[in-house]
Design a protein around this motif. Structure first.
Motif, PDB file in Angstrom:
ATOM      1  N   GLY A   1      38.177  48.929  37.854  1.00  0.00           N
ATOM      2  CA  GLY A   1      37.669  48.955  39.213  1.00  0.00           C
ATOM      3  C   GLY A   1      37.282  47.611  39.794  1.00  0.00           C
ATOM      4  N   THR A   2      37.508  46.532  39.033  1.00  0.00           N
ATOM      5  CA  THR A   2      37.142  45.184  39.494  1.00  0.00           C
ATOM      6  C   THR A   2      38.378  44.295  39.555  1.00  0.00           C
ATOM      7  OG1 THR A   2      34.937  45.375  38.517  1.00  0.00           O
ATOM      8  CG2 THR A   2      35.730  43.154  38.999  1.00  0.00           C
ATOM      9  N   PHE A   3      38.525  43.564  40.666  1.00  0.00           N
ATOM     10  CA  PHE A   3      39.628  42.608  40.768  1.00  0.00           C
ATOM     11  C   PHE A   3      39.303  41.373  39.938  1.00  0.00           C
ATOM     12  CE2 PHE A   3      40.454  45.147  44.529  1.00  0.00           C
ATOM     13  CZ  PHE A   3      41.841  45.261  44.492  1.00  0.00           C
ATOM     14  N   THR A   4      40.257  40.957  39.128  1.00  0.00           N
ATOM     15  CA  THR A   4      40.041  39.822  38.248  1.00  0.00           C
ATOM     16  C   THR A   4      41.359  39.058  38.070  1.00  0.00           C
ATOM     17  OG1 THR A   4      39.105  39.201  36.103  1.00  0.00           O
ATOM     18  CG2 THR A   4      40.458  41.189  36.147  1.00  0.00           C
ATOM     19  N   GLY A   5      41.451  38.271  37.009  1.00  0.00           N
ATOM     20  CA  GLY A   5      42.610  37.420  36.789  1.00  0.00           C
ATOM     21  C   GLY A   5      42.280  35.977  37.107  1.00  0.00           C
ATOM     22  N   PHE A   6      43.132  35.085  36.659  1.00  0.00           N
ATOM     23  CA  PHE A   6      42.862  33.652  36.822  1.00  0.00           C
ATOM     24  C   PHE A   6      42.619  33.276  38.278  1.00  0.00           C
ATOM     25  CE2 PHE A   6      44.326  29.373  37.846  1.00  0.00           C
ATOM     26  CZ  PHE A   6      43.520  28.622  37.025  1.00  0.00           C
ATOM     27  N   ASP A   7      43.524  33.657  39.162  1.00  0.00           N
ATOM     28  CA  ASP A   7      43.440  33.236  40.561  1.00  0.00           C
ATOM     29  C   ASP A   7      42.189  33.785  41.241  1.00  0.00           C
ATOM     30  OD1 ASP A   7      46.371  33.793  39.661  1.00  0.00           O
ATOM     31  OD2 ASP A   7      46.535  32.228  41.194  1.00  0.00           O
ATOM     32  N   ASN A   8      41.892  35.053  40.984  1.00  0.00           N
ATOM     33  CA  ASN A   8      40.745  35.672  41.640  1.00  0.00           C
ATOM     34  C   ASN A   8      39.412  35.147  41.088  1.00  0.00           C
ATOM     35  OD1 ASN A   8      42.402  37.165  43.281  1.00  0.00           O
ATOM     36  ND2 ASN A   8      42.284  39.022  42.061  1.00  0.00           N
ATOM     37  N   ASP A   9      39.339  34.943  39.787  1.00  0.00           N
ATOM     38  CA  ASP A   9      38.105  34.392  39.219  1.00  0.00           C
ATOM     39  C   ASP A   9      37.873  32.963  39.693  1.00  0.00           C
ATOM     40  OD1 ASP A   9      37.937  36.793  37.940  1.00  0.00           O
ATOM     41  OD2 ASP A   9      37.980  35.996  35.899  1.00  0.00           O
ATOM     42  N   LEU A  10      38.959  32.198  39.810  1.00  0.00           N
ATOM     43  CA  LEU A  10      38.839  30.826  40.305  1.00  0.00           C
ATOM     44  C   LEU A  10      38.382  30.820  41.761  1.00  0.00           C
ATOM     45  CD1 LEU A  10      39.394  27.796  39.525  1.00  0.00           C
ATOM     46  CD2 LEU A  10      41.612  28.077  40.670  1.00  0.00           C
ATOM     47  N   LEU A  11      38.921  31.717  42.564  1.00  0.00           N
ATOM     48  CA  LEU A  11      38.519  31.797  43.974  1.00  0.00           C
ATOM     49  C   LEU A  11      37.050  32.184  44.097  1.00  0.00           C
ATOM     50  CD1 LEU A  11      39.111  31.754  46.986  1.00  0.00           C
ATOM     51  CD2 LEU A  11      39.927  34.127  46.790  1.00  0.00           C
ATOM     52  N   THR A  12      36.600  33.132  43.293  1.00  0.00           N
ATOM     53  CA  THR A  12      35.195  33.542  43.326  1.00  0.00           C
ATOM     54  C   THR A  12      34.280  32.356  43.027  1.00  0.00           C
ATOM     55  OG1 THR A  12      35.742  35.811  42.669  1.00  0.00           O
ATOM     56  CG2 THR A  12      33.482  35.072  42.285  1.00  0.00           C
ATOM     57  N   ALA A  13      34.666  31.542  42.036  1.00  0.00           N
ATOM     58  CA  ALA A  13      33.861  30.375  41.666  1.00  0.00           C
ATOM     59  C   ALA A  13      33.870  29.321  42.765  1.00  0.00           C
ATOM     60  CB  ALA A  13      34.381  29.788  40.357  1.00  0.00           C
TER      61      ALA A  13
ATOM     62  N   LEU B   1      29.780  31.425  49.726  1.00  0.00           N
ATOM     63  CA  LEU B   1      30.475  32.637  50.150  1.00  0.00           C
ATOM     64  C   LEU B   1      30.654  33.613  48.995  1.00  0.00           C
ATOM     65  CD1 LEU B   1      33.321  31.075  52.340  1.00  0.00           C
ATOM     66  CD2 LEU B   1      31.128  32.020  53.116  1.00  0.00           C
ATOM     67  N   LYS B   2      30.522  34.898  49.288  1.00  0.00           N
ATOM     68  CA  LYS B   2      30.900  35.948  48.360  1.00  0.00           C
ATOM     69  C   LYS B   2      32.328  36.378  48.679  1.00  0.00           C
ATOM     70  CE  LYS B   2      26.202  37.765  47.806  1.00  0.00           C
ATOM     71  NZ  LYS B   2      25.325  38.968  47.930  1.00  0.00           N
ATOM     72  N   VAL B   3      33.027  36.933  47.685  1.00  0.00           N
ATOM     73  CA  VAL B   3      34.416  37.339  47.894  1.00  0.00           C
ATOM     74  C   VAL B   3      34.550  38.849  47.786  1.00  0.00           C
ATOM     75  CG1 VAL B   3      36.810  37.035  47.177  1.00  0.00           C
ATOM     76  CG2 VAL B   3      35.182  35.158  46.884  1.00  0.00           C
ATOM     77  N   GLU B   4      35.221  39.435  48.764  1.00  0.00           N
ATOM     78  CA  GLU B   4      35.587  40.853  48.729  1.00  0.00           C
ATOM     79  C   GLU B   4      37.103  40.933  48.596  1.00  0.00           C
ATOM     80  OE1 GLU B   4      35.870  44.737  51.692  1.00  0.00           O
ATOM     81  OE2 GLU B   4      34.688  42.988  52.299  1.00  0.00           O
ATOM     82  N   PHE B   5      37.598  41.440  47.478  1.00  0.00           N
ATOM     83  CA  PHE B   5      39.040  41.537  47.237  1.00  0.00           C
ATOM     84  C   PHE B   5      39.560  42.892  47.713  1.00  0.00           C
ATOM     85  CE2 PHE B   5      37.716  38.426  44.003  1.00  0.00           C
ATOM     86  CZ  PHE B   5      38.616  37.410  44.283  1.00  0.00           C
ATOM     87  N   VAL B   6      40.770  42.867  48.275  1.00  0.00           N
ATOM     88  CA  VAL B   6      41.433  44.081  48.740  1.00  0.00           C
ATOM     89  C   VAL B   6      42.879  44.042  48.265  1.00  0.00           C
ATOM     90  CG1 VAL B   6      42.077  45.474  50.741  1.00  0.00           C
ATOM     91  CG2 VAL B   6      39.960  44.135  50.785  1.00  0.00           C
ATOM     92  N   GLY B   7      43.360  45.122  47.661  1.00  0.00           N
ATOM     93  CA  GLY B   7      44.726  45.162  47.158  1.00  0.00           C
ATOM     94  C   GLY B   7      45.742  45.372  48.262  1.00  0.00           C
ATOM     95  N   THR B   8      46.910  44.738  48.097  1.00  0.00           N
ATOM     96  CA  THR B   8      48.008  44.896  49.045  1.00  0.00           C
ATOM     97  C   THR B   8      49.316  44.613  48.317  1.00  0.00           C
ATOM     98  OG1 THR B   8      48.820  44.252  51.247  1.00  0.00           O
ATOM     99  CG2 THR B   8      47.967  42.487  49.840  1.00  0.00           C
TER     100      THR B   8
END
Length: 290
Positions: free
Chosen positions: A64-76, A83-90
Protein backbone atom coordinates in the motif's frame (compact mmCIF):
# COMPACT_ATOMS: atom_id res chain seq x y z
CA UNK A 1 -32.22 69.95 -5.94
CA UNK A 2 -29.05 71.96 -5.33
CA UNK A 3 -27.69 69.30 -3.00
CA UNK A 4 -27.86 66.42 -5.53
CA UNK A 5 -24.50 67.12 -7.26
CA UNK A 6 -22.79 67.30 -3.89
CA UNK A 7 -24.42 64.07 -2.78
CA UNK A 8 -23.51 62.43 -6.07
CA UNK A 9 -19.87 63.49 -5.58
CA UNK A 10 -19.86 62.06 -2.06
CA UNK A 11 -21.34 58.80 -3.35
CA UNK A 12 -18.72 58.63 -6.09
CA UNK A 13 -15.91 59.19 -3.62
CA UNK A 14 -17.36 56.49 -1.38
CA UNK A 15 -17.55 54.03 -4.26
CA UNK A 16 -13.98 54.81 -5.24
CA UNK A 17 -12.83 54.16 -1.68
CA UNK A 18 -14.61 50.80 -1.65
CA UNK A 19 -13.03 49.83 -4.97
CA UNK A 20 -9.59 50.84 -3.75
CA UNK A 21 -10.03 48.81 -0.56
CA UNK A 22 -11.19 45.83 -2.60
CA UNK A 23 -8.18 46.13 -4.88
CA UNK A 24 -5.81 46.28 -1.92
CA UNK A 25 -7.49 43.24 -0.37
CA UNK A 26 -7.18 41.33 -3.64
CA UNK A 27 -3.50 42.22 -3.88
CA UNK A 28 -3.08 41.10 -0.31
CA UNK A 29 -4.76 37.77 -1.12
CA UNK A 30 -2.46 37.22 -4.13
CA UNK A 31 0.59 37.99 -2.03
CA UNK A 32 -0.60 35.71 0.76
CA UNK A 33 -1.32 32.89 -1.67
CA UNK A 34 2.11 33.23 -3.28
CA UNK A 35 3.75 33.11 0.13
CA UNK A 36 1.75 30.06 1.14
CA UNK A 37 2.28 28.23 -2.16
CA UNK A 38 5.50 29.56 -3.74
CA UNK A 39 5.90 26.60 -6.11
CA UNK A 40 2.37 26.71 -7.53
CA UNK A 41 1.50 23.23 -6.24
CA UNK A 42 -1.93 21.66 -6.55
CA UNK A 43 -2.00 21.65 -2.74
CA UNK A 44 0.30 23.95 -0.76
CA UNK A 45 3.13 22.06 0.90
CA UNK A 46 2.31 18.78 -0.85
CA UNK A 47 4.08 17.56 -4.00
CA UNK A 48 1.64 15.45 -6.01
CA UNK A 49 3.77 12.96 -7.96
CA UNK A 50 2.62 10.72 -10.80
CA UNK A 51 4.40 7.36 -10.72
CA UNK A 52 3.93 3.67 -11.55
CA UNK A 53 2.81 0.75 -9.43
CA UNK A 54 4.51 -2.13 -11.24
CA UNK A 55 8.14 -1.30 -12.02
CA UNK A 56 10.35 -2.55 -9.17
CA UNK A 57 12.99 -1.76 -8.06
CA UNK A 58 12.62 1.72 -9.62
CA UNK A 59 9.03 2.66 -8.75
CA UNK A 60 6.36 0.38 -7.35
CA UNK A 61 3.64 -0.17 -4.79
CA UNK A 62 4.47 -2.36 -1.78
CA UNK A 63 2.00 -3.04 1.02
CA UNK A 64 0.00 0.00 0.00
CA UNK A 65 3.01 2.34 -0.05
CA UNK A 66 4.76 3.77 -3.10
CA UNK A 67 8.48 3.09 -2.93
CA UNK A 68 11.50 2.27 -5.09
CA UNK A 69 14.71 4.14 -5.77
CA UNK A 70 13.18 7.06 -7.66
CA UNK A 71 10.31 7.62 -5.25
CA UNK A 72 12.42 7.33 -2.10
CA UNK A 73 14.95 9.75 -3.57
CA UNK A 74 12.19 12.22 -4.45
CA UNK A 75 10.75 12.01 -0.93
CA UNK A 76 14.18 12.82 0.53
CA UNK A 77 14.86 15.70 -1.89
CA UNK A 78 11.39 17.20 -1.34
CA UNK A 79 11.88 17.11 2.43
CA UNK A 80 14.98 19.29 2.01
CA UNK A 81 12.74 22.09 0.68
CA UNK A 82 9.92 21.51 3.16
CA UNK A 83 7.55 19.48 0.97
CA UNK A 84 5.71 16.24 1.59
CA UNK A 85 5.08 13.90 -1.36
CA UNK A 86 1.76 12.33 -2.33
CA UNK A 87 2.26 9.58 -4.94
CA UNK A 88 -0.47 8.59 -7.40
CA UNK A 89 -0.27 5.62 -9.78
CA UNK A 90 -0.73 6.06 -13.52
CA UNK A 91 0.39 4.55 -16.86
CA UNK A 92 3.74 5.65 -18.17
CA UNK A 93 2.28 6.42 -21.61
CA UNK A 94 0.08 9.13 -20.04
CA UNK A 95 2.47 10.44 -17.39
CA UNK A 96 4.24 13.27 -19.21
CA UNK A 97 1.07 14.81 -20.62
CA UNK A 98 -0.55 14.55 -17.18
CA UNK A 99 2.38 16.45 -15.67
CA UNK A 100 2.21 19.19 -18.25
CA UNK A 101 -1.58 19.44 -17.87
CA UNK A 102 -1.09 19.92 -14.10
CA UNK A 103 -2.78 16.71 -13.03
CA UNK A 104 0.51 16.10 -11.22
CA UNK A 105 3.16 18.53 -9.96
CA UNK A 106 5.95 16.15 -10.98
CA UNK A 107 6.58 12.84 -12.73
CA UNK A 108 8.69 10.19 -10.95
CA UNK A 109 9.40 7.08 -13.00
CA UNK A 110 13.05 6.82 -14.07
CA UNK A 111 12.21 9.06 -17.02
CA UNK A 112 15.01 9.25 -19.56
CA UNK A 113 15.66 12.76 -20.87
CA UNK A 114 15.08 12.95 -24.63
CA UNK A 115 14.70 15.84 -27.05
CA UNK A 116 11.20 14.66 -27.98
CA UNK A 117 10.08 14.62 -24.34
CA UNK A 118 11.46 18.11 -23.78
CA UNK A 119 8.70 19.35 -26.08
CA UNK A 120 6.11 18.19 -23.53
CA UNK A 121 7.78 18.75 -20.14
CA UNK A 122 10.80 20.34 -18.50
CA UNK A 123 13.34 18.13 -16.75
CA UNK A 124 15.27 18.57 -13.54
CA UNK A 125 18.91 17.60 -13.22
CA UNK A 126 19.71 13.98 -14.03
CA UNK A 127 19.82 11.76 -10.96
CA UNK A 128 20.42 8.30 -12.41
CA UNK A 129 21.50 6.27 -15.43
CA UNK A 130 20.59 2.81 -16.61
CA UNK A 131 20.67 -0.05 -19.04
CA UNK A 132 18.35 -1.60 -21.58
CA UNK A 133 17.64 -5.25 -20.89
CA UNK A 134 16.52 -7.95 -23.30
CA UNK A 135 14.19 -10.46 -21.66
CA UNK A 136 13.21 -13.63 -23.52
CA UNK A 137 11.25 -16.81 -22.74
CA UNK A 138 13.37 -19.56 -21.22
CA UNK A 139 15.07 -21.63 -23.91
CA UNK A 140 15.00 -18.86 -26.52
CA UNK A 141 17.85 -18.82 -29.06
CA UNK A 142 17.98 -14.99 -28.86
CA UNK A 143 21.15 -13.81 -27.12
CA UNK A 144 21.64 -10.21 -28.38
CA UNK A 145 19.85 -7.10 -29.58
CA UNK A 146 21.18 -7.81 -33.08
CA UNK A 147 18.90 -10.85 -33.41
CA UNK A 148 15.55 -9.05 -33.12
CA UNK A 149 14.76 -8.43 -36.80
CA UNK A 150 11.60 -10.27 -37.78
CA UNK A 151 10.81 -11.22 -34.19
CA UNK A 152 7.71 -10.29 -32.19
CA UNK A 153 9.04 -7.66 -29.77
CA UNK A 154 7.04 -6.20 -26.89
CA UNK A 155 7.68 -2.80 -25.29
CA UNK A 156 5.87 -0.54 -22.85
CA UNK A 157 4.29 2.28 -24.82
CA UNK A 158 6.02 5.66 -24.71
CA UNK A 159 9.27 4.43 -23.16
CA UNK A 160 12.75 4.87 -24.58
CA UNK A 161 12.68 1.13 -25.22
CA UNK A 162 9.70 1.83 -27.51
CA UNK A 163 11.81 4.51 -29.24
CA UNK A 164 14.72 2.09 -29.55
CA UNK A 165 12.60 -0.62 -31.17
CA UNK A 166 10.80 1.81 -33.47
CA UNK A 167 14.08 3.43 -34.55
CA UNK A 168 15.36 0.02 -35.64
CA UNK A 169 12.19 -0.80 -37.59
CA UNK A 170 11.30 -3.70 -35.30
CA UNK A 171 7.55 -2.92 -35.37
CA UNK A 172 7.06 -3.61 -31.66
CA UNK A 173 3.88 -4.67 -29.90
CA UNK A 174 3.06 -1.89 -27.42
CA UNK A 175 1.48 -2.57 -24.04
CA UNK A 176 0.46 0.01 -21.38
CA UNK A 177 2.42 -1.44 -18.44
CA UNK A 178 5.17 -3.82 -17.35
CA UNK A 179 2.80 -6.56 -16.27
CA UNK A 180 1.46 -6.67 -19.82
CA UNK A 181 4.97 -7.21 -21.22
CA UNK A 182 5.79 -9.89 -18.66
CA UNK A 183 2.54 -11.75 -19.37
CA UNK A 184 3.27 -11.80 -23.10
CA UNK A 185 6.63 -13.46 -22.47
CA UNK A 186 5.15 -15.99 -20.05
CA UNK A 187 2.39 -16.86 -22.51
CA UNK A 188 4.83 -17.21 -25.40
CA UNK A 189 3.05 -14.53 -27.46
CA UNK A 190 6.22 -12.42 -27.70
CA UNK A 191 9.76 -13.44 -28.64
CA UNK A 192 11.45 -10.75 -26.55
CA UNK A 193 10.82 -7.75 -24.32
CA UNK A 194 13.10 -4.72 -24.47
CA UNK A 195 12.97 -3.54 -20.86
CA UNK A 196 14.71 -1.32 -18.35
CA UNK A 197 17.44 -3.76 -17.28
CA UNK A 198 16.84 -3.84 -13.53
CA UNK A 199 13.10 -4.22 -14.01
CA UNK A 200 13.76 -6.97 -16.54
CA UNK A 201 16.17 -8.72 -14.20
CA UNK A 202 13.72 -8.69 -11.30
CA UNK A 203 10.91 -9.88 -13.57
CA UNK A 204 13.06 -12.79 -14.71
CA UNK A 205 14.01 -13.65 -11.14
CA UNK A 206 10.33 -13.68 -10.12
CA UNK A 207 9.15 -15.75 -13.12
CA UNK A 208 9.94 -19.21 -11.74
CA UNK A 209 12.28 -19.89 -14.62
CA UNK A 210 9.90 -18.84 -17.40
CA UNK A 211 11.90 -15.71 -18.38
CA UNK A 212 15.63 -15.10 -18.73
CA UNK A 213 17.75 -12.02 -19.45
CA UNK A 214 19.54 -12.48 -22.76
CA UNK A 215 21.51 -9.21 -22.93
CA UNK A 216 21.77 -5.62 -21.74
CA UNK A 217 23.37 -2.40 -22.89
CA UNK A 218 23.93 1.08 -21.46
CA UNK A 219 21.18 3.63 -22.00
CA UNK A 220 22.33 6.78 -23.82
CA UNK A 221 20.91 9.44 -21.47
CA UNK A 222 20.30 10.10 -17.75
CA UNK A 223 16.96 9.95 -15.97
CA UNK A 224 15.28 12.93 -14.30
CA UNK A 225 12.05 14.11 -12.72
CA UNK A 226 9.54 15.78 -15.08
CA UNK A 227 7.90 19.17 -14.45
CA UNK A 228 5.21 21.17 -16.22
CA UNK A 229 6.59 23.64 -18.71
CA UNK A 230 7.58 26.90 -17.06
CA UNK A 231 7.42 25.74 -13.43
CA UNK A 232 10.98 26.91 -12.88
CA UNK A 233 10.63 27.65 -9.15
CA UNK A 234 9.67 24.08 -8.33
CA UNK A 235 12.27 22.60 -10.66
CA UNK A 236 15.06 24.75 -9.23
CA UNK A 237 14.02 24.00 -5.64
CA UNK A 238 14.08 20.25 -6.20
CA UNK A 239 17.39 20.49 -8.07
CA UNK A 240 18.76 22.09 -4.90
CA UNK A 241 17.16 19.39 -2.74
CA UNK A 242 18.64 16.71 -4.99
CA UNK A 243 22.14 18.13 -4.56
CA UNK A 244 21.65 18.09 -0.79
CA UNK A 245 20.65 14.41 -0.68
CA UNK A 246 23.62 13.57 -2.88
CA UNK A 247 25.95 15.44 -0.52
CA UNK A 248 24.55 13.85 2.65
CA UNK A 249 24.91 10.31 1.31
CA UNK A 250 21.21 9.52 0.75
CA UNK A 251 21.67 9.02 -2.99
CA UNK A 252 24.56 6.60 -2.42
CA UNK A 253 22.64 4.68 0.25
CA UNK A 254 19.60 4.27 -1.99
CA UNK A 255 21.77 3.10 -4.88
CA UNK A 256 23.24 0.40 -2.64
CA UNK A 257 19.81 -0.53 -1.28
CA UNK A 258 17.95 -0.87 -4.57
CA UNK A 259 20.71 -1.74 -7.04
CA UNK A 260 23.36 -3.73 -5.20
CA UNK A 261 26.32 -5.19 -7.02
CA UNK A 262 26.57 -2.92 -10.08
CA UNK A 263 29.22 -0.19 -10.26
CA UNK A 264 28.41 3.43 -11.04
CA UNK A 265 30.23 4.67 -14.16
CA UNK A 266 33.14 6.92 -13.23
CA UNK A 267 31.93 9.69 -15.56
CA UNK A 268 28.37 9.81 -14.22
CA UNK A 269 27.69 12.90 -12.08
CA UNK A 270 24.20 13.03 -10.52
CA UNK A 271 22.41 16.30 -9.83
CA UNK A 272 24.14 19.53 -10.81
CA UNK A 273 27.44 17.68 -11.13
CA UNK A 274 29.09 20.06 -8.67
CA UNK A 275 28.44 18.01 -5.52
CA UNK A 276 30.86 15.33 -4.35
CA UNK A 277 29.27 11.87 -4.17
CA UNK A 278 30.18 10.08 -0.93
CA UNK A 279 31.76 6.65 -1.30
CA UNK A 280 29.38 3.76 -0.73
CA UNK A 281 29.75 1.71 2.40
CA UNK A 282 28.35 -1.22 0.44
CA UNK A 283 28.41 -1.98 -3.28
CA UNK A 284 26.24 0.45 -5.19
CA UNK A 285 24.85 0.12 -8.66
CA UNK A 286 22.98 1.59 -11.59
CA UNK A 287 19.32 2.35 -12.00
CA UNK A 288 17.17 1.59 -15.00
CA UNK A 289 15.22 3.73 -17.39
CA UNK A 290 11.81 4.19 -18.96
Amino acid sequence: MRFLPALSKVAALGAAAVLAATALTACGDDSSEAAENPYGLLQPGVLRAGTLTDAPPNVYLKDGTFTGFDNDLLTAAAAKVGLKVEFVGTDFSALLSQVNNHKFDIGSSSITITEARKKTVDFGNGYDFGYFGLDVPAGSPITSFDQLAGKRIVVVQGTVQDDYATGRNLDPVRVPDYNGAINQLKAGTADAWIAPAEIGEKSAADSNGKITVAAKQLSPAPTAYAFAKGNDKLREALNKGLDEVIADGTWTRLQAQYYPGRPIPADFKPGSGTVAVPAASASASASTTN
